[in-house]
Design an enzyme around this catalytic site. Structure first.
Site, short mmCIF file in Angstrom:
data_model
loop_
_atom_site.label_atom_id
_atom_site.label_comp_id
_atom_site.label_asym_id
_atom_site.label_seq_id
_atom_site.Cartn_x
_atom_site.Cartn_y
_atom_site.Cartn_z
CD GLU A 59 -3.06 -0.87 0.19
OE1 GLU A 59 -2.75 -0.93 -1.03
OE2 GLU A 59 -4.21 -0.61 0.60
CB THR B 247 -5.12 5.94 -3.25
OG1 THR B 247 -5.97 4.83 -3.60
CG2 THR B 247 -5.17 6.15 -1.75
#
Length: 307
Positions: A129, A182
């Site tokens: 991530e 994101t």
């Protein structure tokens, strides 16, 4: 064990009021991955099906996550090959990078005889991530690894706990086929919030957790309110407020932006309501000229599983 195939679920992060701390896993969609031990030391990614993503393991979230795992393993020089079947579109807001990261570390852990705990695997998957978004957040990878609803109490130190999942809770998700990165979605967020908004948000987070444990669907419904992040990010998603309003009229408990978007999720009590909500999503988006996919799923309480 020389090879293993896993299913890695899509996830909904933030869950309205729980920005960066609450997430849930879905039964569908999900990625599939084949992990193989090889004679050549190091990590290779032999193929990626369904998406144009880097096969360089240092530029791929699965490779980076496995690298973090092997650095903690007693024999870091073993060889691992990864083959990925992407069914979750990158930038969808339903945990594409988390599925690859979580599936990779869970699969490799099985190959090695499961030397690591689920919470350790979450930490490794967070490195994927970090590569994807610039922040090692856990609200997608934690439910992907552990299943159900998860809560990140703290990042320093990392403290993650599983939450109760009511048996009759379903999720409907619409994924508009537009990409919201994101990293871009995080850049538009305000760095300061009003105390009144923070207090309201804390109350909603507490109420959501209580509602899950009590299986109090009315309380869950009232708690699904985000007064901090959603008002800023809603502009990125076509017909967002129409979705929220009309899906609740169709029977949803409530919902919001899934992760950083563009997907929108709605929670419902029971499959019948969840499918009515999905039909309403279809009604709203059909005239817009935007391609989209809709998923209806129970909450996945297992997380990544061997298939």
């Amino acid at each position: 064990m020389d090879a293993i195939k896993v299913f890695a679920p899509g996830t909904v992060a933030n869950v309205a009021c729980g920005f960066d701390v609450i997430g849930l896993a879905m039964d569908a969609p999900g990625d599939e991955m084949i992990l193989r031990r090889t004679d050549k030391p190091g990590i290779t990614i032999s193929a990626i099906h369904g998406a144009n993503l880097p096969t360089d393991p240092l530029q791929n979230v699965a490779g980076v996550a496995v690298q973090a795992l092997l650095q903690k393993y007693a024999n870091p020089d073993i060889g691992i090959d990864i083959e990925i079947f992407k069914n979750i579109h990158p930038g969808s807001g339903i945990g594409s990078s988390a599925a690859s990261s979580a599936g990779a570390v869970v699969g490799v852990n099985h190959l090695l005889g499961q030397p690591f705990t689920p919470k350790q695997l979450v930490r490794f998957a967070m490195e994927g991530e970090r590569l994807a978004s610039g922040a090692a957040h856990a609200d997608n990878v934690a439910p992907a690894v552990m299943g159900g609803f998860t809560l990140v109490r703290s990042y320093k130190p990392l403290d993650i706990t599983s939450l109760h999942t009511p048996a009759d809770l379903w999720v409907s998700v619409i994924h508009p086929q537009i990409e919201v990165k994101t990293s871009d979605a995080r850049e538009i967020l305000k760095q300061k919030v009003l105390m009144t908004d923070a207090i309201r948000q804390w109350g909603n987070v507490g109420a959501l957790v209580a509602g899950l444990y009590q299986e109090n669907y009315d309380l869950i419904s009232r708690a699904l309110e985000d007064v901090i992040v959603e008002p800023v990010r809603a502009i990125l998603i076509p017909a967002f407020y129409a979705l929220k309003t009309k899906c609740k009229d169709a029977g949803a408990l409530g919902g919001g932006i899934s992760g950083s978007g563009p997907s929108v999720f709605m929670l419902s009590k029971g499959e019948e309501n969840a499918r009515k909500v999905a039909a309403m999503m279809d009604t709203i988006y059909a005239p817009l000229g935007v391609d989209y996919k809709i998923y209806v799923s129970k909450i996945n309480t297992q997380g990544v599983k061997v298939i």
